[in-house]
Design an enzyme around this catalytic site. Structure first.
Site, PDB file in Angstrom:
ATOM      1  N   GLU A 210       1.169  -1.190   0.172  1.00  0.00           N
ATOM      2  CA  GLU A 210       0.064  -0.392  -0.023  1.00  0.00           C
ATOM      3  C   GLU A 210       1.215   0.874  -0.252  1.00  0.00           C
ATOM      4  O   GLU A 210       0.911   2.487   0.851  1.00  0.00           O
ATOM      5  CB  GLU A 210      -1.219   0.360   0.895  1.00  0.00           C
ATOM      6  CG  GLU A 210      -1.482  -1.010   0.827  1.00  0.00           C
ATOM      7  CD  GLU A 210      -2.921  -0.942   2.743  1.00  0.00           C
ATOM      8  OE1 GLU A 210      -2.819  -0.163   2.904  1.00  0.00           O
ATOM      9  OE2 GLU A 210      -3.783  -2.149   2.229  1.00  0.00           O
TER      10      GLU A 210
ATOM     11  N   GLU B 277      -5.413  -8.488   1.070  1.00  0.00           N
ATOM     12  CA  GLU B 277      -6.459  -8.447   2.081  1.00  0.00           C
ATOM     13  C   GLU B 277      -7.694  -7.747   1.615  1.00  0.00           C
ATOM     14  O   GLU B 277      -7.941  -6.787   1.075  1.00  0.00           O
ATOM     15  CB  GLU B 277      -6.148  -7.051   2.772  1.00  0.00           C
ATOM     16  CG  GLU B 277      -4.825  -6.638   2.957  1.00  0.00           C
ATOM     17  CD  GLU B 277      -4.230  -5.979   4.631  1.00  0.00           C
ATOM     18  OE1 GLU B 277      -4.553  -4.890   4.038  1.00  0.00           O
ATOM     19  OE2 GLU B 277      -3.053  -5.504   3.641  1.00  0.00           O
TER      20      GLU B 277
ATOM     21  N   TRP C 177      -8.443  -9.961   5.381  1.00  0.00           N
ATOM     22  CA  TRP C 177      -7.894  -9.559   6.275  1.00  0.00           C
ATOM     23  C   TRP C 177      -8.337  -9.815   7.604  1.00  0.00           C
ATOM     24  O   TRP C 177      -9.736  -9.002   7.421  1.00  0.00           O
ATOM     25  CB  TRP C 177      -7.417  -7.840   5.534  1.00  0.00           C
ATOM     26  CG  TRP C 177      -6.345  -7.445   7.108  1.00  0.00           C
ATOM     27  CD1 TRP C 177      -7.620  -6.738   8.010  1.00  0.00           C
ATOM     28  CD2 TRP C 177      -5.437  -7.034   7.128  1.00  0.00           C
ATOM     29  NE1 TRP C 177      -6.542  -6.306   8.952  1.00  0.00           N
ATOM     30  CE2 TRP C 177      -5.171  -6.604   8.042  1.00  0.00           C
ATOM     31  CE3 TRP C 177      -4.061  -7.607   6.385  1.00  0.00           C
ATOM     32  CZ2 TRP C 177      -4.079  -6.236   8.652  1.00  0.00           C
ATOM     33  CZ3 TRP C 177      -3.220  -7.621   7.127  1.00  0.00           C
ATOM     34  CH2 TRP C 177      -2.634  -6.623   8.419  1.00  0.00           C
TER      35      TRP C 177
END
Ligand SMILES: OC[C@H]1NNC[C@@H](O)[C@@H]1O
Ligand SMILES: [Ca+2]
EC number: 3.2.1.21
Length: 452
Positions: free
Chosen positions: A171, A356, A404
């Site tokens: 990310e 995720e 996640w």
């Protein structure tokens, strides 16, 4: 639990089912056995930064409980486990000397996973930069591209033949938007000028690591992006312009250069005088071909024009007609299908993995009669798996799904207050209890989606 096998949502043969975590969020013992401090050790120990003053000093004590947690993964029928390595555990100063004890933790973990028949997916960097490198400018120092490639090489060589799927950086947008633009995350800076530079060096470091991987590594390598699709709040031109700015600043800032398209033009509109361009050689390094891309997906947003909202001049309009999670994120599964189709097109059909996806809801601090009922998370999981299945039906080459998270853990500056786990953690006793969502997930995996 559900046993009916409808067969309506069967996933492709070989679809990879797993769960994800990150080092600083679960391991604890962050300074043990010669490890160096990371920027999150510093940030979490700085008063005012963390909800309830929480830190990652203990977290889920995974550093000590990793064997138990592998048994937990087996009870969940996991086929894969996405984890990250703490750079400063392996290289306390971030460069130079290797801390063999730190590396040995991951060596034992990888062997334990393989013995359990669980495929290890390794993320090199999930936000916990060695503090010693931050002292040298961290992501603001162009040298970090080589520091990162050198660190990657240590792992590529150590785990050659055992870890086959690598993620470089988790990310980039959150690292920069949180750590350098708004300051909510480590290292807590607040500057558009720094954001542009840090973002660029993160991309360069990714490229340098991919290049080094091609020289010394084995397997597949890719990056992991968070994408939050933007839908305009109205069909007024100013809201469409706001949507374009928000989409450029969050979704295309990193994707476009990785795909060889350079920075989106709207970025200059967003960052103004802080925007800068860079040498073409950088963009050639950044656009190194990769083998796969990870998508971290939680929600969408619906921006409207907002001249006062620095720096994007867009503000999300709350979609009150839909449920929202504990992190304030709208539950809107169809947008996941849209994102997967969009990303498939944007990457010219690169293999994708949902690295995720999950949701935070209120859970009690302890299990009751050995159970943790989490109906909202069950609903979120079912509906987003169906949305992912819909994308496959539209031709998306989706290879896997990592929930996640495996465990309730440290949700960064929100501390332990936000529980994303499909397994509950009692942070007083460190007792793990598989939640109803985890029990469902185990059945989903066993039936390859058949129970959905
Ligand atoms: O906010 C939930 C997750 N989002 N992606 C990065 C992870 O570290 C977060 O816990
Ligand atoms: Ca550490």
């Amino acid at each position: 639990m559900i046993t009916k096998d409808t067969g309506n949502y069967l996933f492709p043969e070989g679809f990879l089912w797993g769960a994800a975590t990150a080092a600083y969020q679960i391991e604890g013992s962050s300074m043990a056995d010669g490890a160096g401090a990371s920027i999150w050790d510093r940030f979490s120990h700085t008063p005012g930064n963390m909800r309830d003053g929480d830190t990652g000093d203990v977290a889920c004590d995974h550093y000590n409980k990793w064997r138990e947690d592998i048994q937990l993964m087996k009870r969940l029928n996991l086929q894969a486990y996405r984890f990250s390595v703490s750079w400063s555990r392996v290289m306390p100063e971030g460069r130079g000397a290797i801390n063999e004890k730190g590396l040995a933790f991951y060596d034992r973990l990888v062997d334990g996973l393989l013995e359990a028949g669980i495929e290890p997916l390794c993320t090199l960097y999930h936000w916990d930069l060695p503090a010693a490198l931050d002292d040298r400018g961290g992501w603001l120092n162009p040298d970090i591209a080589d520091w990162f490639a050198d660190y990657g090489q240590v792992l590529f060589e150590k785990f050659k033949g055992r870890v086959k799927t690598w993620g470089t950086i988790n990310e980039p947008w959150v690292i920069v938007d949180g750590g350098y633009l708004h300051g909510a995350l480590a290292p807590g800076h607040r500057s558009a000028f720094e954001a542009m530079i840090a973002g660029h060096n993160i991309l360069r470091a990714h490229g340098a690591a991919v290049k080094r991987f091609r020289q010394v590594g084995e397997g597949d390598i890719g990056i992991v992006l968070n994408i939050e699709p933007k839908y305009p709040a109205s069909d007024r031109p100013e809201d469409e312009a706001a949507r374009r700015r928000a989409d450029a600043q969050m979704n295309r800032w990193f994707l476009d250069p990785l795909m060889g398209r350079g920075y989106p033009q709207e970025l200059e509109d967003v960052y103004g005088e802080a925007y800068r361009d860079f040498p073409q050689a950088d963009f050639d390094l950044i656009a190194q071909p990769t083998d796969w891309m990870g998508l971290n997906w939680y929600t969408r947003s619906v921006p409207e024009n907002a001249p006062d909202a620095w720096p994007v001049r867009a503000r999300p309009v709350k979609q009150v007609q839909h449920a929202h999670t504990e992190t304030g994120w709208e539950v809107y599964p169809p947008a996941l299908t849209d994102t997967l189709v969009w990303l498939h097109e944007q990457t010219n059909g690169l293999p994708l993995m949902i690295t995720e996806n999950g949701s935070a809801w209120y859970d009690p601090p302890h299990a009751i009669d050995g159970r943790v009922h989490d109906p909202m998370r069950v609903e979120y999981l079912k509906n987003h798996l169906k949305a992912a299945h819909d994308a496959i039906g539209k031709g998306v080459d989706l290879r896997g799904y990592m929930a996640w998270s495996l465990l309730d853990n440290l949700e960064w500056s929100l501390g332990y207050s936000k529980r994303f786990g499909i397994t509950h953690v009692n942070f007083q006793t460190q007792e793990r209890t598989i939640k109803d969502s985890g029990l469902l997930y185990a059945e989903v995996i066993k039936s390859n989606g058949g129970v959905l």
